[in-house]
Structure formats: C-alpha cells, structure tokens
Design an enzyme around this catalytic site. Sequence first.
Site, PDB file in Angstrom:
ATOM      1  N   THR A 124       0.833  -1.207   0.000  1.00  0.00           N
ATOM      2  CA  THR A 124       0.000   0.000   0.000  1.00  0.00           C
ATOM      3  C   THR A 124       0.869   1.259   0.000  1.00  0.00           C
ATOM      4  O   THR A 124       2.007   1.220   0.499  1.00  0.00           O
ATOM      5  CB  THR A 124      -0.913   0.017   1.246  1.00  0.00           C
ATOM      6  OG1 THR A 124      -1.490   1.311   1.397  1.00  0.00           O
ATOM      7  CG2 THR A 124      -0.159  -0.310   2.527  1.00  0.00           C
ATOM      8  N   ASP A 125       0.327   2.357  -0.508  1.00  0.00           N
ATOM      9  CA  ASP A 125       1.083   3.625  -0.463  1.00  0.00           C
ATOM     10  C   ASP A 125       1.238   4.128   0.973  1.00  0.00           C
ATOM     11  O   ASP A 125       2.064   4.998   1.251  1.00  0.00           O
ATOM     12  CB  ASP A 125       0.426   4.696  -1.350  1.00  0.00           C
ATOM     13  CG  ASP A 125      -0.961   5.137  -0.875  1.00  0.00           C
ATOM     14  OD1 ASP A 125      -1.517   4.533   0.061  1.00  0.00           O
ATOM     15  OD2 ASP A 125      -1.497   6.099  -1.464  1.00  0.00           O
ATOM     16  N   LYS A 152       1.860  -3.766   7.208  1.00  0.00           N
ATOM     17  CA  LYS A 152       2.019  -3.914   5.756  1.00  0.00           C
ATOM     18  C   LYS A 152       3.495  -3.718   5.371  1.00  0.00           C
ATOM     19  O   LYS A 152       4.002  -4.392   4.480  1.00  0.00           O
ATOM     20  CB  LYS A 152       1.139  -2.907   5.000  1.00  0.00           C
ATOM     21  CG  LYS A 152      -0.356  -3.169   5.076  1.00  0.00           C
ATOM     22  CD  LYS A 152      -0.793  -4.479   4.447  1.00  0.00           C
ATOM     23  CE  LYS A 152      -0.671  -4.498   2.940  1.00  0.00           C
ATOM     24  NZ  LYS A 152      -1.188  -5.770   2.369  1.00  0.00           N
TER      25      LYS A 152
END
Length: 333
Positions: A124-125, A152
């Site tokens: 994810t960003d 993450k």
Amino acid sequence: MKRLLVTGGAGFIGSNFIRYMLKKHPDLHIVNLDALTYAGNRENLRDLDGNPRYTFWHGDICDPDTVERWMSNVDAVVNFAAETHVDRSIHEAGAFVETDVHGAFVLLEAAREHNISRFLHISTDEVYGSIDEGSFTEKDILNPSSPYSASKSGGELLARSYFITYGLPVLITRSSNNFGPYQYPEKLIPLFITNAIDDKPLPIYGDGKNVRDWLYVEDQAEALDLVLQKGTAGEIYNIGAGNEEMNITVTKSILKLLGKPESLIHPVKDRLGHDRRYSVTIDKIQALGWKPLHDFEEGMKKTVEWYVKNESWWRALKEKQAAYQEWYKKQYG
Ligand code: NAD
Ligand code: DAU
C-alpha cells in the site's frame, strides 16, 4: 501462467481482480484462498458459482498445511489477504501483525519450496507515511504511521527479502486508495454513501482536509494484471490515479450525487496518527503501459449507483459490525 492462487479474494479488491482476470484470460484457473473474516464475503463472487475455472477454499494464510495444499497446485500467487482497516488497527492491532506479517511469511516459505514463477505481493502507499508536498517514488524510505501500515511494511519487507535471499520472483505494488463496488461499508466512501442513503450523519475526522488519491478498482485490477505479466521480479511498483481530493470534497460529491443535504456532514475528533496526505509517482508502472481509465467523477458516479442498486449487499454487512461500531462510536462520538 495457467493456475493462479489468489489470497483474500473474497474481499473488495481481490473479488474485483478475480472477476477481471477470469474475463480477460480465458485459459486461466483461479484458486481463491480466503479466511472469510468480517471483510470476506462469498456474495462478492456469487456470479462465479459453478464456473469450472474458479475454485474457492475457506482457509487461513497463517496455516502452513492449508497453504501447502494449494501452493503445490499453482504456478503464480497474488497475495491480497490482509487486515486492512486503519481504525480497526488502532482499536486492536494483533490480527494485523498476524495476517499481514506472519501470513505473508507462511505464503513466502511455501512459494519458495514450490518454485512459484511469480509472487505478487499487494502492499500500500501508506507504507511511505504522509507527505505534505510532492510525491513518493519507489526509492523513498518506509515511514508508516499506523499499526496497519507498519504491519504492511513488515510484510512487504519480508517479501522483498525472499527475492534478495532466495531469488523468489517477488513483485510488490504500493497502491493508493481504491474505491468502487463491493468495498466494505466501514471505509470512507462506502460508509458515507450508505449513511447518506439512510440520512445518517457522515462523521468526518478532524478538519476534513486530509488528502487521498482515489483509484477506481477496475483500474487497479488492470494495473495488477500488467505487473503480474510484465513486471520485473524484485521490483516495486507504485499505483496511483492522480485523483487527489480532500475528504471534505469527496463527502460533498457523495451528497450531491445522492441529492442529500450538506447538513449531514458531522465533524468529529481526528483519527490517531492520521496521515495528512498520500501521493505517489507512477512513472514506473506507466512505463509498463498502464494508465488509469476512470476519472474521479465517473468512478464516483458508478460507485454511488452501485451502492444504491445493491442495498441488500451492504445492509447485511452494516448489521454485522456491532462490536466495532461500539468502539467507533466511543472514539468518534
Ligand atoms: P478487504 O479488507 O476488503 O479484504 C481482505 C480479504 O482478506 C478478506 O476477504 C478477508 O477475509 C481476507 N483475509 C483476511 N485475513 C486472512 C487470512 N489470515 N487468511 C486468508 N484470508 C484472509 O481488503 P481490500 O481493501 O480488498 O485490500 C486488499 C489488499 O490490498 C490488502 O492487502 C490491502 O492492504 C491492499 N490495499 C488496499 C487498498 C484499498 O484502498 N482498499 C489500497 C492499497 C492496498
Ligand atoms: O492508501 C491506501 C489505503 O487506503 C489502504 O492501504 C487501506 O487498506 C485502506 O483502508 C485505505 O486507508 P485510509 O485510511 O486512507 O482509508 P479510509 O477509507 O479508512 O479513510 C480515508 C480518509 O477518510 C482518511 O483520511 C480518514 C477519513 N475518514 C475515514 C472514515 C472511515 C473519515 O473522515 N471518517 C470516517 O468515518
């Protein structure tokens, strides 16, 4: 690639991805391994019941026996399985560490044993943290703010280490916020659409000026397919839409599309550790030949229409969330 293991395919992006891939690749067989947590829902892929190219298996990526059973049966993997909601990670982080880090480890170990030809790990960003100006490139450092984004980060670092250490052909994507059909009604856009339909308040955190880059989920599916087919092993690809909007703008656009009054907007206290703005460069994935096809207005229109038409889908889910709702109410008033 003929047989693909998709983990977490009963969730929002995974289900849209599976539908997209089966349509696009007529010779592909997909096994969907999903633990059916609160966020997993077999209704998301009900239309595939009876499809000979689709197999669903109810199981946990943290369970080595289950993972082994399916890993020996496929030649590529896309790992979506994760705990994904930032507020839930603030409330209770244990499941995030378990699935997003340890689950990734179990999958990577089995993939290494079975010489898997491509392992696409969905990150994810949010791993970059917040940026006030400019945009993060894939070379920037990870600076996660929440237990979700930290988990993450752990999962993707582990995935990359399996490329460096063992030569497992790992690819990693870091995408911006997705929106579209089948998104669980706890995330900003579906929560606000479904609350507005019921004339309930829209609890906007802080000053409402936090910025997210909104990517329509079909564009995400196309990007992931491209990275899976053409990406270079060991590389990381940002995915973003160039649709940066403040939360208050997104909220007003939902109300306008539904013909509801702005008096439903209800400012509440801010999320703990709330990242101000996410933004990523997308030159690398563009060089593979991808660009998003939906602009923000078109994506929002399609999304609002979908939630209006699919009331029975989301009402069942909203009723299921009592314990989390209680915490959310206490947290945000
Ligand atoms: P989601 O919460 O809708 O779905 C997650 C799915 O994973 C569910 O079907 C759930 O049952 C399954 N799952 C959870 N734990 C599992 C386990 N231990 N074993 C097997 N299955 C398990 O999530 P989403 O929004 O579709 O996100 C999918 C992936 O994309 C996640 O890895 C997320 O971090 C990443 N991502 C999401 C966004 C976004 O905007 N939604 C953006 C960037 C990256
Ligand atoms: O950036 C990618 C990430 O986007 C994904 O990795 C995550 O899985 C996904 O959940 C999403 O995280 P966000 O925290 O950005 O999404 P969320 O929909 O929870 O919130 C979007 C913005 O809206 C954020 O600034 C917080 C705000 N918000 C959210 C909710 C649920 C509100 O103001 N009120 C709310 O009730």
